[in-house]
Design a protein around this motif. Structure first.
Motif, PDB file in Angstrom:
ATOM      1  N   MET A   1       0.841  -1.178   0.000  1.00  0.00           N
ATOM      2  CA  MET A   1       0.000   0.000   0.000  1.00  0.00           C
ATOM      3  C   MET A   1       0.885   1.239   0.000  1.00  0.00           C
ATOM      4  N   ILE A   2       0.495   2.233  -0.765  1.00  0.00           N
ATOM      5  CA  ILE A   2       1.188   3.512  -0.828  1.00  0.00           C
ATOM      6  C   ILE A   2       0.267   4.578  -0.232  1.00  0.00           C
ATOM      7  N   VAL A   3       0.798   5.355   0.704  1.00  0.00           N
ATOM      8  CA  VAL A   3       0.050   6.465   1.286  1.00  0.00           C
ATOM      9  C   VAL A   3       0.666   7.755   0.764  1.00  0.00           C
ATOM     10  N   ILE A   4      -0.142   8.559   0.081  1.00  0.00           N
ATOM     11  CA  ILE A   4       0.301   9.846  -0.437  1.00  0.00           C
ATOM     12  C   ILE A   4      -0.372  10.944   0.378  1.00  0.00           C
ATOM     13  N   ASP A   5       0.438  11.758   1.004  1.00  0.00           N
ATOM     14  CA  ASP A   5      -0.036  12.903   1.783  1.00  0.00           C
ATOM     15  C   ASP A   5       0.022  14.112   0.868  1.00  0.00           C
ATOM     16  N   VAL A   6      -1.133  14.733   0.608  1.00  0.00           N
ATOM     17  CA  VAL A   6      -1.196  15.821  -0.369  1.00  0.00           C
ATOM     18  C   VAL A   6      -1.116  17.212   0.268  1.00  0.00           C
ATOM     19  N   ARG A   7      -0.719  17.277   1.535  1.00  0.00           N
ATOM     20  CA  ARG A   7      -0.552  18.577   2.196  1.00  0.00           C
ATOM     21  C   ARG A   7       0.732  19.249   1.703  1.00  0.00           C
ATOM     22  N   SER A   8       0.916  20.492   2.104  1.00  0.00           N
ATOM     23  CA  SER A   8       2.133  21.227   1.732  1.00  0.00           C
ATOM     24  C   SER A   8       3.351  20.584   2.387  1.00  0.00           C
ATOM     25  N   PRO A   9       4.538  20.806   1.830  1.00  0.00           N
ATOM     26  CA  PRO A   9       5.751  20.259   2.453  1.00  0.00           C
ATOM     27  C   PRO A   9       5.923  20.714   3.904  1.00  0.00           C
ATOM     28  N   GLU A  10       5.540  21.933   4.205  1.00  0.00           N
ATOM     29  CA  GLU A  10       5.674  22.442   5.571  1.00  0.00           C
ATOM     30  C   GLU A  10       4.777  21.670   6.535  1.00  0.00           C
ATOM     31  N   GLU A  11       3.527  21.429   6.119  1.00  0.00           N
ATOM     32  CA  GLU A  11       2.602  20.657   6.950  1.00  0.00           C
ATOM     33  C   GLU A  11       3.126  19.231   7.138  1.00  0.00           C
ATOM     34  N   TYR A  12       3.597  18.647   6.055  1.00  0.00           N
ATOM     35  CA  TYR A  12       4.087  17.269   6.076  1.00  0.00           C
ATOM     36  C   TYR A  12       5.286  17.119   7.011  1.00  0.00           C
ATOM     37  N   SER A  14       6.005  18.769   9.674  1.00  0.00           N
ATOM     38  CA  SER A  14       5.686  18.916  11.092  1.00  0.00           C
ATOM     39  C   SER A  14       5.090  17.635  11.678  1.00  0.00           C
ATOM     40  N   GLU A  15       4.201  16.974  10.940  1.00  0.00           N
ATOM     41  CA  GLU A  15       3.571  15.734  11.391  1.00  0.00           C
ATOM     42  C   GLU A  15       3.125  14.957  10.164  1.00  0.00           C
ATOM     43  N   ARG A  16       3.208  13.623  10.253  1.00  0.00           N
ATOM     44  CA  ARG A  16       2.814  12.804   9.106  1.00  0.00           C
ATOM     45  C   ARG A  16       2.577  11.361   9.528  1.00  0.00           C
ATOM     46  N   ALA A  17       1.858  10.639   8.682  1.00  0.00           N
ATOM     47  CA  ALA A  17       1.653   9.213   8.883  1.00  0.00           C
ATOM     48  C   ALA A  17       2.953   8.490   8.535  1.00  0.00           C
ATOM     49  N   GLU A  18       3.277   7.497   9.305  1.00  0.00           N
ATOM     50  CA  GLU A  18       4.510   6.735   9.090  1.00  0.00           C
ATOM     51  C   GLU A  18       4.502   6.110   7.694  1.00  0.00           C
ATOM     52  N   ASN A  19       5.635   6.183   7.027  1.00  0.00           N
ATOM     53  CA  ASN A  19       5.861   5.613   5.691  1.00  0.00           C
ATOM     54  C   ASN A  19       5.051   6.270   4.578  1.00  0.00           C
ATOM     55  N   SER A  20       4.482   7.432   4.825  1.00  0.00           N
ATOM     56  CA  SER A  20       3.769   8.144   3.763  1.00  0.00           C
ATOM     57  C   SER A  20       4.771   8.927   2.922  1.00  0.00           C
ATOM     58  N   ILE A  21       4.330   9.296   1.724  1.00  0.00           N
ATOM     59  CA  ILE A  21       5.152  10.164   0.878  1.00  0.00           C
ATOM     60  C   ILE A  21       4.375  11.447   0.628  1.00  0.00           C
ATOM     61  N   ASN A  22       5.087  12.518   0.414  1.00  0.00           N
ATOM     62  CA  ASN A  22       4.462  13.823   0.240  1.00  0.00           C
ATOM     63  C   ASN A  22       4.466  14.227  -1.225  1.00  0.00           C
ATOM     64  N   ILE A  23       3.261  14.355  -1.783  1.00  0.00           N
ATOM     65  CA  ILE A  23       3.083  14.942  -3.101  1.00  0.00           C
ATOM     66  C   ILE A  23       1.959  15.961  -2.927  1.00  0.00           C
ATOM     67  N   PRO A  24       2.298  17.238  -2.772  1.00  0.00           N
ATOM     68  CA  PRO A  24       1.267  18.261  -2.562  1.00  0.00           C
ATOM     69  C   PRO A  24       0.221  18.255  -3.669  1.00  0.00           C
ATOM     70  N   LEU A  25      -1.002  18.591  -3.302  1.00  0.00           N
ATOM     71  CA  LEU A  25      -2.118  18.566  -4.249  1.00  0.00           C
ATOM     72  C   LEU A  25      -1.791  19.292  -5.550  1.00  0.00           C
ATOM     73  N   GLN A  26      -1.164  20.455  -5.463  1.00  0.00           N
ATOM     74  CA  GLN A  26      -0.879  21.227  -6.670  1.00  0.00           C
ATOM     75  C   GLN A  26       0.159  20.560  -7.575  1.00  0.00           C
ATOM     76  N   GLU A  27       0.848  19.519  -7.081  1.00  0.00           N
ATOM     77  CA  GLU A  27       1.838  18.806  -7.900  1.00  0.00           C
ATOM     78  C   GLU A  27       1.310  17.487  -8.461  1.00  0.00           C
ATOM     79  N   ILE A  28       0.117  17.079  -8.045  1.00  0.00           N
ATOM     80  CA  ILE A  28      -0.418  15.779  -8.451  1.00  0.00           C
ATOM     81  C   ILE A  28      -0.469  15.638  -9.974  1.00  0.00           C
ATOM     82  N   LYS A  29      -0.995  16.629 -10.674  1.00  0.00           N
ATOM     83  CA  LYS A  29      -1.109  16.537 -12.138  1.00  0.00           C
ATOM     84  C   LYS A  29       0.254  16.346 -12.804  1.00  0.00           C
TER      85      LYS A  29
END
Length: 76
Positions: A1-12, A14-29
């Motif tokens: 399973m892949i968890v993608i956190d779409v919050r901003s890098p700053e939000e990510y 500060s706190e995040r789900a373990e083993n998630s990756i950060n791809i902000p919503l505006q970068e998804i496309k």
């Protein structure tokens, strides 16, 4: 399973789900080609579930199997 956190890098950072990756919503496309090759299932999360809902709809429109997991806290 892949968890993608779409919050901003700053939000990510500060706190995040373990083993998630950060791809902000505006970068998804711009990252669709990368996301298409991720393992399934893909679960998206954010702070409230709103941005992850938008990302889920966008990815499903591109034929990518994914689920809105709501908040990053729910994913833990």
């Amino acid at each position: 399973m892949i968890v993608i956190d779409v919050r901003s890098p700053e939000e990510y950072k500060s706190e995040r789900a373990e083993n998630s990756i950060n791809i902000p919503l505006q970068e998804i496309k711009n990252r669709l080609s990368d996301i298409k090759y991720f393992s399934q299932p893909i679960i998206l999360c954010c702070a409230s579930g709103n941005r992850s809902g938008k990302a889920t709809a966008l990815l499903k429109n591109e034929g990518i199997d994914c689920t809105n997991g709501g908040t990053w806290v729910n994913i833990q």
